[in-house]
Design a protein around this motif. Structure first.
Motif, PDB file in Angstrom:
ATOM      1  N   HIS A 290     -12.157  -1.805   6.756  1.00  0.00           N
ATOM      2  CA  HIS A 290     -13.101  -0.751   6.367  1.00  0.00           C
ATOM      3  C   HIS A 290     -12.641   0.666   6.714  1.00  0.00           C
ATOM      4  CE1 HIS A 290     -14.086  -1.480  10.569  1.00  0.00           C
ATOM      5  NE2 HIS A 290     -14.544  -0.251  10.586  1.00  0.00           N
ATOM      6  N   ASP A 291     -11.640   0.812   7.575  1.00  0.00           N
ATOM      7  CA  ASP A 291     -11.152   2.125   7.998  1.00  0.00           C
ATOM      8  C   ASP A 291     -10.244   2.727   6.921  1.00  0.00           C
ATOM      9  OD1 ASP A 291     -10.119   4.378   9.208  1.00  0.00           O
ATOM     10  OD2 ASP A 291      -9.260   3.314  10.925  1.00  0.00           O
ATOM     11  N   LEU A 292     -10.766   3.682   6.168  1.00  0.00           N
ATOM     12  CA  LEU A 292     -10.014   4.301   5.080  1.00  0.00           C
ATOM     13  C   LEU A 292      -8.862   5.168   5.579  1.00  0.00           C
ATOM     14  CD1 LEU A 292     -12.935   5.292   2.671  1.00  0.00           C
ATOM     15  CD2 LEU A 292     -11.512   3.229   2.634  1.00  0.00           C
ATOM     16  N   ASN A 293      -8.810   5.450   6.874  1.00  0.00           N
ATOM     17  CA  ASN A 293      -7.730   6.255   7.452  1.00  0.00           C
ATOM     18  C   ASN A 293      -6.620   5.407   8.064  1.00  0.00           C
ATOM     19  OD1 ASN A 293      -8.605   8.972   6.914  1.00  0.00           O
ATOM     20  ND2 ASN A 293     -10.298   8.521   8.298  1.00  0.00           N
ATOM     21  N   LYS A 294      -6.752   4.100   8.003  1.00  0.00           N
ATOM     22  CA  LYS A 294      -5.730   3.198   8.526  1.00  0.00           C
ATOM     23  C   LYS A 294      -4.474   3.301   7.657  1.00  0.00           C
ATOM     24  CE  LYS A 294      -7.208  -0.841   9.570  1.00  0.00           C
ATOM     25  NZ  LYS A 294      -7.728  -2.198   9.492  1.00  0.00           N
ATOM     26  N   LYS A 295      -3.305   3.121   8.259  1.00  0.00           N
ATOM     27  CA  LYS A 295      -2.058   3.086   7.498  1.00  0.00           C
ATOM     28  C   LYS A 295      -1.967   1.759   6.757  1.00  0.00           C
ATOM     29  CE  LYS A 295       0.729   6.039  10.441  1.00  0.00           C
ATOM     30  NZ  LYS A 295       1.882   6.129  11.342  1.00  0.00           N
ATOM     31  N   ILE A 296      -1.687   1.863   5.470  1.00  0.00           N
ATOM     32  CA  ILE A 296      -1.492   0.683   4.624  1.00  0.00           C
ATOM     33  C   ILE A 296      -0.067   0.773   4.077  1.00  0.00           C
ATOM     34  CG2 ILE A 296      -2.292  -0.646   2.647  1.00  0.00           C
ATOM     35  CD1 ILE A 296      -4.515  -0.215   4.771  1.00  0.00           C
ATOM     36  N   VAL A 297       0.738  -0.263   4.309  1.00  0.00           N
ATOM     37  CA  VAL A 297       2.118  -0.302   3.826  1.00  0.00           C
ATOM     38  C   VAL A 297       2.245  -1.479   2.866  1.00  0.00           C
ATOM     39  CG1 VAL A 297       4.552  -0.518   4.470  1.00  0.00           C
ATOM     40  CG2 VAL A 297       2.964   0.673   6.007  1.00  0.00           C
ATOM     41  N   VAL A 298       2.775  -1.207   1.665  1.00  0.00           N
ATOM     42  CA  VAL A 298       2.947  -2.246   0.657  1.00  0.00           C
ATOM     43  C   VAL A 298       4.418  -2.399   0.312  1.00  0.00           C
ATOM     44  CG1 VAL A 298       0.635  -1.896  -0.302  1.00  0.00           C
ATOM     45  CG2 VAL A 298       2.561  -0.655  -1.271  1.00  0.00           C
ATOM     46  N   TYR A 299       4.791  -3.624  -0.031  1.00  0.00           N
ATOM     47  CA  TYR A 299       6.161  -3.884  -0.496  1.00  0.00           C
ATOM     48  C   TYR A 299       6.142  -5.068  -1.449  1.00  0.00           C
ATOM     49  CZ  TYR A 299       6.593  -7.920   2.676  1.00  0.00           C
ATOM     50  OH  TYR A 299       6.425  -9.129   3.315  1.00  0.00           O
ATOM     51  N   CYS A 300       7.243  -5.228  -2.165  1.00  0.00           N
ATOM     52  CA  CYS A 300       7.413  -6.398  -3.027  1.00  0.00           C
ATOM     53  C   CYS A 300       8.875  -6.827  -2.954  1.00  0.00           C
ATOM     54  CB  CYS A 300       6.922  -6.144  -4.450  1.00  0.00           C
ATOM     55  SG  CYS A 300       7.696  -4.769  -5.312  1.00  0.00           S
ATOM     56  N   GLY A 301       9.514  -7.081  -4.086  1.00  0.00           N
ATOM     57  CA  GLY A 301      10.842  -7.675  -4.077  1.00  0.00           C
ATOM     58  C   GLY A 301      12.000  -6.718  -3.895  1.00  0.00           C
ATOM     59  N   GLY A 302      11.901  -5.548  -4.463  1.00  0.00           N
ATOM     60  CA  GLY A 302      13.011  -4.611  -4.388  1.00  0.00           C
ATOM     61  C   GLY A 302      12.732  -3.391  -5.234  1.00  0.00           C
ATOM     62  N   ASN A 303      13.751  -2.565  -5.381  1.00  0.00           N
ATOM     63  CA  ASN A 303      13.597  -1.283  -6.061  1.00  0.00           C
ATOM     64  C   ASN A 303      13.167  -1.386  -7.517  1.00  0.00           C
ATOM     65  OD1 ASN A 303      14.286   0.809  -4.058  1.00  0.00           O
ATOM     66  ND2 ASN A 303      16.167  -0.375  -3.919  1.00  0.00           N
ATOM     67  N   LYS A 304      13.453  -2.475  -8.160  1.00  0.00           N
ATOM     68  CA  LYS A 304      13.065  -2.633  -9.563  1.00  0.00           C
ATOM     69  C   LYS A 304      11.731  -3.357  -9.720  1.00  0.00           C
ATOM     70  CE  LYS A 304      17.565  -2.212 -11.610  1.00  0.00           C
ATOM     71  NZ  LYS A 304      18.523  -2.763 -12.569  1.00  0.00           N
ATOM     72  N   CYS A 305      11.153  -3.811  -8.634  1.00  0.00           N
ATOM     73  CA  CYS A 305       9.880  -4.522  -8.675  1.00  0.00           C
ATOM     74  C   CYS A 305       8.731  -3.508  -8.668  1.00  0.00           C
ATOM     75  CB  CYS A 305       9.757  -5.460  -7.469  1.00  0.00           C
ATOM     76  SG  CYS A 305       8.200  -6.358  -7.412  1.00  0.00           S
ATOM     77  N   GLY A 306       7.838  -3.613  -9.633  1.00  0.00           N
ATOM     78  CA  GLY A 306       6.724  -2.675  -9.730  1.00  0.00           C
ATOM     79  C   GLY A 306       5.452  -3.117  -9.038  1.00  0.00           C
ATOM     80  N   ARG A 307       5.450  -4.320  -8.455  1.00  0.00           N
ATOM     81  CA  ARG A 307       4.238  -4.834  -7.823  1.00  0.00           C
ATOM     82  C   ARG A 307       3.760  -3.940  -6.683  1.00  0.00           C
ATOM     83  NH1 ARG A 307       3.484 -10.242  -9.379  1.00  0.00           N
ATOM     84  NH2 ARG A 307       5.277 -11.143 -10.397  1.00  0.00           N
ATOM     85  N   SER A 308       4.704  -3.405  -5.909  1.00  0.00           N
ATOM     86  CA  SER A 308       4.302  -2.548  -4.784  1.00  0.00           C
ATOM     87  C   SER A 308       3.700  -1.242  -5.280  1.00  0.00           C
ATOM     88  CB  SER A 308       5.473  -2.289  -3.834  1.00  0.00           C
ATOM     89  OG  SER A 308       6.545  -1.642  -4.498  1.00  0.00           O
ATOM     90  N   ASN A 309       4.164  -0.745  -6.431  1.00  0.00           N
ATOM     91  CA  ASN A 309       3.552   0.450  -7.006  1.00  0.00           C
ATOM     92  C   ASN A 309       2.114   0.159  -7.397  1.00  0.00           C
ATOM     93  OD1 ASN A 309       3.504   3.183  -8.224  1.00  0.00           O
ATOM     94  ND2 ASN A 309       3.394   2.033 -10.133  1.00  0.00           N
ATOM     95  N   THR A 310       1.886  -0.970  -8.061  1.00  0.00           N
ATOM     96  CA  THR A 310       0.522  -1.343  -8.464  1.00  0.00           C
ATOM     97  C   THR A 310      -0.365  -1.500  -7.230  1.00  0.00           C
ATOM     98  OG1 THR A 310       1.380  -2.438 -10.450  1.00  0.00           O
ATOM     99  CG2 THR A 310      -0.865  -3.011  -9.763  1.00  0.00           C
ATOM    100  N   ALA A 311       0.155  -2.154  -6.187  1.00  0.00           N
ATOM    101  CA  ALA A 311      -0.613  -2.323  -4.947  1.00  0.00           C
ATOM    102  C   ALA A 311      -0.943  -0.968  -4.322  1.00  0.00           C
ATOM    103  CB  ALA A 311       0.158  -3.194  -3.956  1.00  0.00           C
ATOM    104  N   ALA A 312       0.040  -0.075  -4.283  1.00  0.00           N
ATOM    105  CA  ALA A 312      -0.184   1.256  -3.694  1.00  0.00           C
ATOM    106  C   ALA A 312      -1.216   2.038  -4.503  1.00  0.00           C
ATOM    107  CB  ALA A 312       1.130   2.027  -3.615  1.00  0.00           C
ATOM    108  N   LEU A 313      -1.111   1.985  -5.814  1.00  0.00           N
ATOM    109  CA  LEU A 313      -2.058   2.712  -6.664  1.00  0.00           C
ATOM    110  C   LEU A 313      -3.483   2.192  -6.490  1.00  0.00           C
ATOM    111  CD1 LEU A 313       0.112   3.080  -9.891  1.00  0.00           C
ATOM    112  CD2 LEU A 313      -0.529   4.894  -8.286  1.00  0.00           C
ATOM    113  N   TRP A 314      -3.646   0.885  -6.426  1.00  0.00           N
ATOM    114  CA  TRP A 314      -4.996   0.335  -6.226  1.00  0.00           C
ATOM    115  C   TRP A 314      -5.515   0.652  -4.826  1.00  0.00           C
ATOM    116  CZ3 TRP A 314      -8.740  -0.501  -9.252  1.00  0.00           C
ATOM    117  CH2 TRP A 314      -8.504  -0.843 -10.579  1.00  0.00           C
TER     118      TRP A 314
END
Length: 169
Positions: free
Chosen positions: A114-138
Protein backbone atom coordinates in the motif's frame (compact mmCIF):
# COMPACT_ATOMS: atom_id res chain seq x y z
CA UNK A 1 20.97 13.05 -15.92
CA UNK A 2 20.68 9.56 -14.38
CA UNK A 3 18.69 8.33 -17.39
CA UNK A 4 21.34 9.72 -19.76
CA UNK A 5 24.11 8.06 -17.77
CA UNK A 6 22.12 4.83 -17.72
CA UNK A 7 21.70 5.06 -21.49
CA UNK A 8 25.47 5.46 -21.85
CA UNK A 9 26.02 2.50 -19.55
CA UNK A 10 23.60 0.47 -21.67
CA UNK A 11 25.62 1.41 -24.76
CA UNK A 12 28.75 0.07 -23.09
CA UNK A 13 26.86 -3.05 -22.03
CA UNK A 14 25.53 -3.76 -25.51
CA UNK A 15 29.00 -3.25 -26.96
CA UNK A 16 30.67 -5.54 -24.44
CA UNK A 17 31.37 -9.23 -25.00
CA UNK A 18 28.98 -9.99 -22.10
CA UNK A 19 25.98 -9.20 -24.30
CA UNK A 20 25.11 -12.74 -25.32
CA UNK A 21 23.53 -12.36 -28.73
CA UNK A 22 24.15 -15.03 -31.35
CA UNK A 23 25.59 -12.36 -33.66
CA UNK A 24 27.64 -9.25 -33.09
CA UNK A 25 25.49 -6.16 -33.07
CA UNK A 26 26.40 -3.25 -35.29
CA UNK A 27 26.82 0.18 -33.74
CA UNK A 28 23.55 1.42 -35.25
CA UNK A 29 21.70 -1.58 -33.76
CA UNK A 30 23.22 -0.87 -30.34
CA UNK A 31 22.23 2.77 -30.67
CA UNK A 32 18.68 1.79 -31.67
CA UNK A 33 18.28 -0.43 -28.60
CA UNK A 34 19.72 2.16 -26.22
CA UNK A 35 17.53 4.95 -27.57
CA UNK A 36 14.43 2.71 -27.46
CA UNK A 37 15.05 1.88 -23.80
CA UNK A 38 15.83 5.50 -22.93
CA UNK A 39 12.66 6.66 -24.69
CA UNK A 40 10.53 4.06 -22.87
CA UNK A 41 11.89 5.18 -19.49
CA UNK A 42 11.48 8.85 -20.33
CA UNK A 43 7.91 8.41 -21.55
CA UNK A 44 7.03 6.09 -18.66
CA UNK A 45 8.41 8.34 -15.94
CA UNK A 46 10.50 5.61 -14.33
CA UNK A 47 14.24 5.27 -13.76
CA UNK A 48 16.71 2.83 -15.27
CA UNK A 49 18.87 0.74 -12.96
CA UNK A 50 21.89 -1.45 -13.72
CA UNK A 51 22.29 -4.94 -12.31
CA UNK A 52 25.23 -3.63 -10.28
CA UNK A 53 23.04 -0.95 -8.72
CA UNK A 54 20.34 -3.52 -7.94
CA UNK A 55 22.92 -5.86 -6.40
CA UNK A 56 24.15 -3.03 -4.17
CA UNK A 57 20.59 -2.19 -3.11
CA UNK A 58 19.94 -5.82 -2.23
CA UNK A 59 23.27 -6.21 -0.42
CA UNK A 60 22.47 -3.09 1.62
CA UNK A 61 19.03 -4.58 2.35
CA UNK A 62 17.18 -1.55 1.01
CA UNK A 63 13.44 -1.77 1.48
CA UNK A 64 12.05 -2.49 -1.99
CA UNK A 65 9.71 -4.76 -3.89
CA UNK A 66 11.38 -6.76 -6.66
CA UNK A 67 9.14 -7.91 -9.52
CA UNK A 68 10.11 -10.48 -12.15
CA UNK A 69 7.75 -10.01 -15.13
CA UNK A 70 8.43 -13.42 -16.75
CA UNK A 71 5.94 -16.23 -17.28
CA UNK A 72 5.89 -18.57 -14.27
CA UNK A 73 7.84 -21.34 -16.01
CA UNK A 74 10.71 -18.97 -16.90
CA UNK A 75 10.68 -17.48 -13.41
CA UNK A 76 10.95 -20.99 -11.97
CA UNK A 77 14.10 -21.59 -14.07
CA UNK A 78 16.04 -18.62 -12.70
CA UNK A 79 15.16 -15.56 -10.63
CA UNK A 80 16.84 -13.07 -8.34
CA UNK A 81 16.50 -13.95 -4.65
CA UNK A 82 13.61 -12.03 -3.12
CA UNK A 83 11.83 -11.48 -6.44
CA UNK A 84 8.08 -11.85 -6.75
CA UNK A 85 6.69 -13.19 -10.02
CA UNK A 86 3.91 -11.36 -11.81
CA UNK A 87 3.73 -11.97 -15.55
CA UNK A 88 3.30 -9.12 -18.01
CA UNK A 89 3.24 -9.12 -21.81
CA UNK A 90 6.06 -7.53 -23.80
CA UNK A 91 3.93 -4.89 -25.51
CA UNK A 92 2.13 -2.25 -23.44
CA UNK A 93 -1.44 -1.70 -24.66
CA UNK A 94 -2.93 0.21 -21.71
CA UNK A 95 -5.47 -2.59 -21.30
CA UNK A 96 -4.83 -4.56 -18.11
CA UNK A 97 -6.43 -7.74 -19.46
CA UNK A 98 -4.08 -7.71 -22.47
CA UNK A 99 -0.96 -6.54 -20.60
CA UNK A 100 -1.06 -8.56 -17.37
CA UNK A 101 -1.19 -12.33 -17.46
CA UNK A 102 -0.25 -12.70 -13.79
CA UNK A 103 -3.64 -11.77 -12.37
CA UNK A 104 -5.84 -8.86 -11.43
CA UNK A 105 -4.83 -5.28 -10.66
CA UNK A 106 -5.85 -5.93 -7.07
CA UNK A 107 -3.48 -8.91 -6.88
CA UNK A 108 -0.64 -6.81 -8.31
CA UNK A 109 -1.35 -3.95 -5.88
CA UNK A 110 -1.36 -6.45 -2.99
CA UNK A 111 2.04 -7.72 -4.13
CA UNK A 112 3.41 -4.16 -4.33
CA UNK A 113 1.93 -3.08 -1.01
CA UNK A 114 0.00 0.00 0.00
CA UNK A 115 2.99 2.38 0.37
CA UNK A 116 3.07 4.34 -2.90
CA UNK A 117 6.51 5.74 -1.95
CA UNK A 118 8.15 2.31 -1.67
CA UNK A 119 10.86 1.48 -4.23
CA UNK A 120 9.58 -0.92 -6.87
CA UNK A 121 12.17 -2.61 -9.13
CA UNK A 122 11.08 -4.61 -12.18
CA UNK A 123 13.04 -6.84 -14.53
CA UNK A 124 12.50 -9.50 -17.16
CA UNK A 125 14.76 -11.42 -19.54
CA UNK A 126 17.09 -8.86 -21.02
CA UNK A 127 17.48 -5.68 -23.01
CA UNK A 128 15.17 -6.82 -25.79
CA UNK A 129 12.44 -8.04 -23.44
CA UNK A 130 9.57 -5.56 -23.09
CA UNK A 131 7.86 -7.21 -20.12
CA UNK A 132 9.73 -5.06 -17.61
CA UNK A 133 8.65 -1.92 -19.47
CA UNK A 134 5.00 -3.02 -19.28
CA UNK A 135 5.43 -3.83 -15.57
CA UNK A 136 7.05 -0.44 -14.90
CA UNK A 137 4.35 1.43 -16.81
CA UNK A 138 1.54 -0.30 -14.93
CA UNK A 139 3.31 0.27 -11.62
CA UNK A 140 3.47 3.99 -12.40
CA UNK A 141 -0.14 3.92 -13.64
CA UNK A 142 -1.21 2.47 -10.30
CA UNK A 143 0.32 5.46 -8.51
CA UNK A 144 3.72 4.22 -7.30
CA UNK A 145 6.30 6.99 -7.34
CA UNK A 146 9.70 5.26 -7.16
CA UNK A 147 9.75 2.77 -10.02
CA UNK A 148 12.98 1.35 -11.44
CA UNK A 149 13.59 -0.95 -14.41
CA UNK A 150 16.61 -3.22 -14.77
CA UNK A 151 16.68 -3.56 -18.55
CA UNK A 152 19.37 -6.24 -18.78
CA UNK A 153 17.19 -8.39 -16.52
CA UNK A 154 18.00 -11.90 -15.41
CA UNK A 155 20.43 -12.37 -18.32
CA UNK A 156 22.43 -9.30 -17.27
CA UNK A 157 22.32 -10.48 -13.66
CA UNK A 158 23.72 -13.88 -14.65
CA UNK A 159 26.29 -12.36 -17.03
CA UNK A 160 27.56 -10.28 -14.10
CA UNK A 161 28.12 -13.52 -12.18
CA UNK A 162 25.45 -12.81 -9.57
CA UNK A 163 23.63 -15.80 -8.06
CA UNK A 164 20.14 -16.85 -9.08
CA UNK A 165 17.51 -18.98 -7.42
CA UNK A 166 15.59 -21.76 -9.13
CA UNK A 167 12.40 -23.59 -8.30
CA UNK A 168 13.46 -26.45 -10.60
CA UNK A 169 15.01 -29.49 -9.00
Amino acid sequence: MKKTLSALALTAFFASPLFAEPQTLKENEIEENVLKIHHEADQGGYELLSVGELKQMLDEKEHLVLIDAHPQNQFDEAYIAGANNFEFQGKFTRNWKDDAVGGSQEAYKALLGHDLNKKIVVYCGGNKCGRSNTAALWTKELGYHHVYRVTSGIKGWQDAGFPVQSAKK
